[in-house]
Enzyme design. Structure first.
Site, PDB file in Angstrom:
ATOM      1  N   ARG A  52       0.865  -1.191   0.000  1.00 23.41           N
ATOM      2  CA  ARG A  52       0.000   0.000   0.000  1.00 23.41           C
ATOM      3  C   ARG A  52       0.893   1.230   0.000  1.00 23.41           C
ATOM      4  O   ARG A  52       1.775   1.346   0.842  1.00 23.41           O
ATOM      5  CB  ARG A  52      -0.895  -0.038   1.241  1.00 23.41           C
ATOM      6  CG  ARG A  52      -1.613   1.270   1.566  1.00 23.41           C
ATOM      7  CD  ARG A  52      -2.729   1.529   0.582  1.00 23.41           C
ATOM      8  NE  ARG A  52      -3.677   2.480   1.113  1.00 23.41           N
ATOM      9  CZ  ARG A  52      -3.506   3.802   1.088  1.00 23.41           C
ATOM     10  NH1 ARG A  52      -2.391   4.319   0.614  1.00 23.41           N
ATOM     11  NH2 ARG A  52      -4.442   4.593   1.554  1.00 23.41           N
ATOM     12  N   GLU A  60     -11.212   5.850  -5.051  1.00 18.98           N
ATOM     13  CA  GLU A  60     -11.701   4.477  -5.092  1.00 18.98           C
ATOM     14  C   GLU A  60     -12.109   4.106  -6.521  1.00 18.98           C
ATOM     15  O   GLU A  60     -12.475   4.972  -7.326  1.00 18.98           O
ATOM     16  CB  GLU A  60     -12.903   4.315  -4.161  1.00 18.98           C
ATOM     17  CG  GLU A  60     -12.572   4.482  -2.696  1.00 18.98           C
ATOM     18  CD  GLU A  60     -11.642   3.395  -2.202  1.00 18.98           C
ATOM     19  OE1 GLU A  60     -11.994   2.211  -2.347  1.00 18.98           O
ATOM     20  OE2 GLU A  60     -10.569   3.727  -1.682  1.00 18.98           O
ATOM     21  N   ARG A  96      -0.964  -5.687   4.678  1.00 14.16           N
ATOM     22  CA  ARG A  96      -0.251  -5.126   3.541  1.00 14.16           C
ATOM     23  C   ARG A  96       0.971  -4.354   4.037  1.00 14.16           C
ATOM     24  O   ARG A  96       0.934  -3.745   5.115  1.00 14.16           O
ATOM     25  CB  ARG A  96      -1.151  -4.158   2.756  1.00 14.16           C
ATOM     26  CG  ARG A  96      -2.405  -4.792   2.193  1.00 14.16           C
ATOM     27  CD  ARG A  96      -3.303  -3.758   1.528  1.00 14.16           C
ATOM     28  NE  ARG A  96      -3.737  -2.736   2.464  1.00 14.16           N
ATOM     29  CZ  ARG A  96      -4.624  -1.783   2.159  1.00 14.16           C
ATOM     30  NH1 ARG A  96      -5.137  -1.727   0.946  1.00 14.16           N
ATOM     31  NH2 ARG A  96      -4.962  -0.888   3.070  1.00 14.16           N
TER      32      ARG A  96
END
Length: 229
Positions: A52, A60, A96
């Site tokens: 990330r 998004e 992540r």
């Protein structure tokens, strides 16, 4: 390792070239794939990891067309097979790796912000002390030039968009599990499959049964009971 990252941006503007900070935990990696505008998968050593991008937030995917544009730009900046350097920041709750990404001396995180393909995630900006000023300056310039995401009259920040989506999903989720699209990990009530990531604060249920794989991570102590506190 393989990492997933978030990035942004297209635009003909002068990009700030940053010196690559030297940290003891820098990692070299190769891009395997790009997810959305701020997540990628990479391989480092013999491991594949989701990464990330630190300190930025890309629109998004459902924020048409900005999310798709952001992901497309990130794919241009980080094609499959691209050699990169990662400066790890932390591992998030979704396991992540959160990191700053560099190609040579160029920060991809800053690049995305400068082009209006991502915004500065101020809540986490302290994790990127070396690039903080460049990120803020890049966002200010992108706003002034109305690049990409900032070309909208009333842009909705990605975190606000996620919150609204979560509220809508949650209002539909707290009901007996009678629908085929309910996630079987939560048999006591219905959370639709493929819902946005939820936290215990997003739902009113407490102390409910949780079965593997627990995609929302409600059962933090892995005792089969979700949201105990």
């Amino acid at each position: 390792m393989v990492f997933q990252l978030r990035l942004i941006g297209v635009g003909a503007l002068l990009l700030v070239q940053m010196s690559l900070p030297v940290f003891a935990n820098n990692l070299t990696a190769t891009v395997v794939s790009v997810g959305d505008g701020d997540t990628i998968r990479v391989k480092t050593g013999n491991k594949t990891v989701t990464v990330r991008l630190a300190c930025i937030d890309a629109p998004e995917t459902k924020q048409n067309p900005w999310g798709q544009q952001s992901a497309a730009r990130l794919k241009q900046l980080l094609p499959v097979g691209q050699a990169i350097t990662l400066r790890p920041v932390e591992t998030d709750k979704y396991k992540r790796l959160v990191a700053e990404i560099y190609v040579g001396n160029r920060s991809i995180n800053v690049n995305m912000v400068q082009e209006g393909q991502a915004v500065v995630y101020r809540q986490y900006l302290k994790s990127c002390p070396e690039s903080k000023d460049s990120l803020l300056q890049g966002e200010n310039t992108a706003k002034q030039q109305r690049l990409a995401f900032w070309s909208q009259a009333n842009p909705v920040m990605p975190w606000d968009f996620r919150h609204r989506t979560t509220q809508k999903t949650t209002s539909q989720a707290i009901q007996p599990q009678q629908q085929n699209n309910c996630d079987l990990a939560y048999p006591d009530f219905c959370i639709p499959k493929n819902s946005p990531d939820l936290n215990c604060r997003d739902i009113s249920q407490r102390r409910f049964k949780v079965l593997p794989p627990d995609p929302h991570g409600f059962d933090r102590d892995r005792d089969g009971i979700g949201c105990e506190k």
